[in-house]
Design a protein around this motif. Structure first.
Motif, short mmCIF file in Angstrom:
data_model
loop_
_atom_site.label_atom_id
_atom_site.label_comp_id
_atom_site.label_asym_id
_atom_site.label_seq_id
_atom_site.Cartn_x
_atom_site.Cartn_y
_atom_site.Cartn_z
N PHE A 257 0.65 2.09 -12.05
CA PHE A 257 -0.53 2.00 -11.19
C PHE A 257 0.78 1.30 -9.66
O PHE A 257 0.34 1.39 -8.93
CB PHE A 257 -1.23 0.96 -11.44
CG PHE A 257 -2.00 1.56 -11.98
CD1 PHE A 257 -3.24 2.22 -12.29
CD2 PHE A 257 -1.80 1.36 -14.16
CE1 PHE A 257 -4.31 2.60 -13.25
CE2 PHE A 257 -2.24 2.29 -14.97
CZ PHE A 257 -3.54 2.43 -14.38
N LEU A 258 1.52 0.24 -10.12
CA LEU A 258 2.15 -0.20 -8.66
C LEU A 258 2.93 0.99 -7.99
O LEU A 258 2.73 1.03 -7.00
CB LEU A 258 3.18 -1.47 -9.11
CG LEU A 258 3.79 -2.03 -8.58
CD1 LEU A 258 2.94 -2.59 -7.23
CD2 LEU A 258 5.04 -3.18 -9.41
N VAL A 259 4.13 1.92 -9.13
CA VAL A 259 4.38 2.95 -8.22
C VAL A 259 3.10 3.63 -7.29
O VAL A 259 3.65 4.13 -6.08
CB VAL A 259 5.14 3.70 -9.58
CG1 VAL A 259 5.78 4.97 -8.91
CG2 VAL A 259 6.48 3.12 -9.94
N ARG A 260 2.49 3.76 -8.03
CA ARG A 260 1.31 4.46 -7.11
C ARG A 260 0.84 3.92 -5.54
O ARG A 260 0.38 4.87 -4.40
CB ARG A 260 0.13 4.72 -7.93
CG ARG A 260 -1.31 6.05 -7.50
CD ARG A 260 -2.18 6.45 -7.97
NE ARG A 260 -2.59 8.11 -8.04
CZ ARG A 260 -2.67 9.00 -7.54
NH1 ARG A 260 -1.69 9.48 -8.54
NH2 ARG A 260 -2.99 9.68 -6.98
N ALA A 261 0.59 2.92 -6.37
CA ALA A 261 0.23 1.46 -5.04
C ALA A 261 1.76 1.59 -3.99
O ALA A 261 1.29 2.12 -2.48
CB ALA A 261 0.12 -0.08 -5.02
N LEU A 262 2.92 1.99 -4.04
CA LEU A 262 3.64 2.36 -3.30
C LEU A 262 3.08 3.02 -2.48
O LEU A 262 3.87 3.36 -1.67
CB LEU A 262 5.50 1.74 -4.27
CG LEU A 262 5.46 -0.04 -4.90
CD1 LEU A 262 6.76 0.72 -5.79
CD2 LEU A 262 5.63 -0.33 -3.38
N ALA A 263 3.49 4.54 -3.35
CA ALA A 263 3.59 5.57 -2.67
C ALA A 263 2.71 6.25 -1.69
O ALA A 263 2.54 6.43 -0.58
CB ALA A 263 3.32 6.68 -3.72
N LYS A 264 0.91 4.65 -2.05
CA LYS A 264 0.13 5.14 -1.01
C LYS A 264 0.12 4.62 0.09
O LYS A 264 -0.51 4.59 1.14
CB LYS A 264 -1.23 4.74 -1.61
CG LYS A 264 -1.83 5.70 -2.79
CD LYS A 264 -2.66 6.89 -2.83
CE LYS A 264 -3.69 6.12 -1.36
NZ LYS A 264 -4.69 7.37 -1.41
N ALA A 265 1.25 2.96 -0.06
CA ALA A 265 1.45 2.10 1.89
C ALA A 265 2.81 2.33 1.63
O ALA A 265 2.71 2.27 3.18
CB ALA A 265 1.34 0.80 0.79
N LEU A 266 3.38 2.91 1.34
CA LEU A 266 4.75 3.18 2.19
C LEU A 266 4.89 4.22 3.41
O LEU A 266 5.11 3.81 3.56
CB LEU A 266 6.29 3.54 1.26
CG LEU A 266 6.38 2.65 0.65
CD1 LEU A 266 7.18 3.05 -0.80
CD2 LEU A 266 7.38 1.56 1.11
N PRO A 267 4.20 4.98 3.37
CA PRO A 267 4.59 5.74 4.97
C PRO A 267 3.81 4.89 6.00
O PRO A 267 4.11 5.41 6.86
CB PRO A 267 3.23 6.92 3.85
CG PRO A 267 2.91 7.41 3.06
CD PRO A 267 3.38 5.57 2.11
N ASP A 268 2.67 3.53 5.74
CA ASP A 268 2.26 3.16 6.53
C ASP A 268 3.38 2.17 7.13
O ASP A 268 3.85 1.54 7.83
CB ASP A 268 1.40 2.60 6.60
CG ASP A 268 0.29 3.53 6.29
OD1 ASP A 268 0.25 5.14 7.47
OD2 ASP A 268 -0.98 2.89 5.56
N PHE A 269 4.55 1.92 6.02
CA PHE A 269 5.66 1.07 6.27
C PHE A 269 6.94 1.64 6.11
O PHE A 269 7.60 1.49 5.13
CB PHE A 269 5.81 0.47 5.19
CG PHE A 269 4.32 -0.87 5.56
CD1 PHE A 269 4.35 -2.23 6.70
CD2 PHE A 269 3.54 -0.40 5.14
CE1 PHE A 269 3.18 -2.93 6.18
CE2 PHE A 269 1.94 -1.67 5.37
CZ PHE A 269 1.89 -2.04 6.09
N PRO A 270 7.45 2.37 7.04
CA PRO A 270 8.90 4.11 6.95
C PRO A 270 10.01 3.23 6.40
O PRO A 270 10.66 3.22 6.02
CB PRO A 270 8.97 4.70 7.79
CG PRO A 270 7.47 4.18 9.17
CD PRO A 270 6.75 2.95 8.10
N GLY A 271 10.15 1.67 7.17
CA GLY A 271 10.61 1.40 7.30
C GLY A 271 11.40 0.80 6.14
O GLY A 271 12.44 0.22 6.23
N LEU A 272 10.21 0.54 4.99
CA LEU A 272 10.94 -0.63 3.98
C LEU A 272 11.17 0.60 2.46
O LEU A 272 12.02 0.40 1.82
CB LEU A 272 8.98 -1.13 3.51
CG LEU A 272 8.64 -2.58 4.28
CD1 LEU A 272 7.74 -2.94 3.69
CD2 LEU A 272 10.13 -3.31 4.19
N ASN A 273 10.99 1.64 3.26
CA ASN A 273 11.16 3.25 1.99
C ASN A 273 12.79 3.51 2.98
O ASN A 273 11.94 4.46 3.25
CB ASN A 273 10.54 3.76 1.27
CG ASN A 273 10.10 4.67 1.05
OD1 ASN A 273 10.85 3.96 -1.06
ND2 ASN A 273 10.35 6.18 0.65
#
Length: 429
Positions: A257-273
């Motif tokens: 679930f945390l991995v899925r949350a990361l996948a949903k959130a990171l497109p709005d925070f490209p500098g963190l991925n």
């Protein structure tokens, strides 16, 4: 009788040298073909090298922690087996690289996949040597055992210092461990004052970890952001899905679930991925999410990588995490599975404590830490109000302050919090 000098073989992948991490034999011991001789570690793998034939060990030419080049003398054998001598001479005379002796991944977790060649020498079996009598260790001395035995003992919860060893110099064998597991005698001493000091060399994987952690903390200005998350609804969903599918699908933990949350959130925070190449002055932002899963093994911490995690459903993600963790703990993780992560998750499970300050897995710029879930009273506003029991978990995340501002990190963690507290949003496009 003939004496044969055994040299560090070419173990592939262009390796020029290796660090000796553990000997399984001593001078004067008789070893049989395929018995373990020595563990060596390169920058790419931990390898257990086996005896090419049955012989007596005359001398060892390297100490644990010493780095030796390929082709350097490791062991001097003495044997009267003509076949062994002839085969060895033939191998030495052949064009380089010489066929290596049998080498298999050591049971301690590898830094990468072992690239060892097949056995190049063989010999007729010799009579099995008479087992050595049980040897008693001095108080405070470190028990000797192969990585395979150490892993079995670790998984069985058996302290090796209480197992009597019958191998050379008191080395603990599989048979010794079997006897202890079956209820045999151990070496538990009577209670007495203990003042022994054990010196443990920092070598092999542990030295690699130490060097990497020291370099990371020296170069990266870390800052951590800790936030509590109400995972009551998420835990109810996870439990319901596990009960519904039973053993038909992989068991879900919180991590998918945390991995899925990361996948949903990171497109709005490209500098963190991203990965920061400080030498080139570049931040490489990745569109694909390759999640590092920090995994504790008997030999130390390794970080296998779940690739293209954003494209996986919950069960594929759970299966992938479990497979990587098992391979890492059993020492059979592939080299390619230990590099290329873009963001790492670390979790201590039930030992997670209230908060942690995780160390970034350089060259990444962020790491997300999962702490334990506990039931706490939470005041609920609205009709009725009052305190109700809720399942609360802290997220402890660290960031590279050279390229990540505090407000960006806070917004990112709050986005994760919203997704985890409202699990339906994890599945809404």
């Amino acid at each position: 009788m003939a004496r044969i000098t055994f040299k560090l073989p070419d173990i592939g992948e262009g390796i020029a040298a290796a660090e000796v991490t553990a000997w399984h034999v001593k001078a004067g011991a008789v070893v049989r073909e395929d018995e373990p001789l020595v563990d060596v570690m390169t920058d790419k793998a931990t390898v257990e090298i086996s005896a090419p034939f049955t012989a007596r060990v005359i001398a060892l030419h390297a100490t644990p922690g010493e780095t030796v080049p390929v082709g350097a003398e490791l062991i001097v054998f003495e044997t009267d087996q003509e076949a062994a001598v002839a085969t060895t001479e033939s191998a030495v005379a052949a064009s380089p690289p010489a066929p290596p002796p049998p080498a298999s991944p050591a049971r301690a977790p590898a830094l990468a996949e072992t690239a060892a060649g097949p056995a190049g020498v063989s010999a007729p079996a010799a009579p099995e040597p008479v087992p050595a009598p049980m040897a008693r260790r001095a108080p405070g001395s470190r028990p000797l055992a192969s990585p395979a035995v150490r892993r079995r003992a670790y998984e069985a919860g058996v302290p090796l210092q209480f197992v009597a060893g019958t191998g050379p110099e008191g080395r603990i064998t599989h048979a010794d461990l079997d006897r202890t597991l079956a209820g045999g005698e151990t070496e538990r001493p009577a209670s007495a004052p203990q003042d022994a000091v054990e010196e443990v060399p920092v070598i092999g994987l542990r030295r690699r970890i130490a060097e990497r952690m020291q370099d990371t903390k020296r170069r990266i200005p870390h800052f951590s952001y800790i936030e509590e998350v109400d995972v009551t609804a998420l835990e109810d969903l996870r439990k319901s899905l596990n009960e519904r599918h039973g053993k038909a699908r992989p068991r879900l933990t919180l991590l998918p679930f945390l991995v899925r949350a990361l996948a949903k959130a990171l497109p709005d925070f490209p500098g963190l991925n991203a990965r920061y190449d400080d030498a080139a002055g570049l931040v490489r932002q990745h569109s694909a999410l390759h999640v590092g899963i920090a995994t504790q093994t008997p030999a130390g911490l390794v970080v296998p990588v779940l690739r293209h995690a954003g494209a996986l459903d919950l069960w594929a993600c759970a299966a992938g995490i479990a497979a990587l963790a098992d391979a890492a703990r059993e020492g059979r993780i592939a080299r390619d599975d230990l590099s290329g992560s873009t963001l790492t998750i670390t979790s201590l499970g039930a030992l997670g404590g209230l908060a942690t300050t995780p160390v970034i897995n350089a060259p990444e710029v962020a790491i997300v830490g999962v702490n334990k879930i506990s039931v706490r009273p939470v005041y609920m506003e609205g009709a009725g109000g009052g305190f109700v029991p809720r399942k609360i978990m802290n997220l402890s995340s660290s960031f590279d302050h050279r390229v990540v501002d505090g407000v960006v990190a806070a917004e990112f963690v709050q986005r994760l919090r919203h997704l985890l507290e409202q699990p339906a949003t994890l599945f809404v496009e």
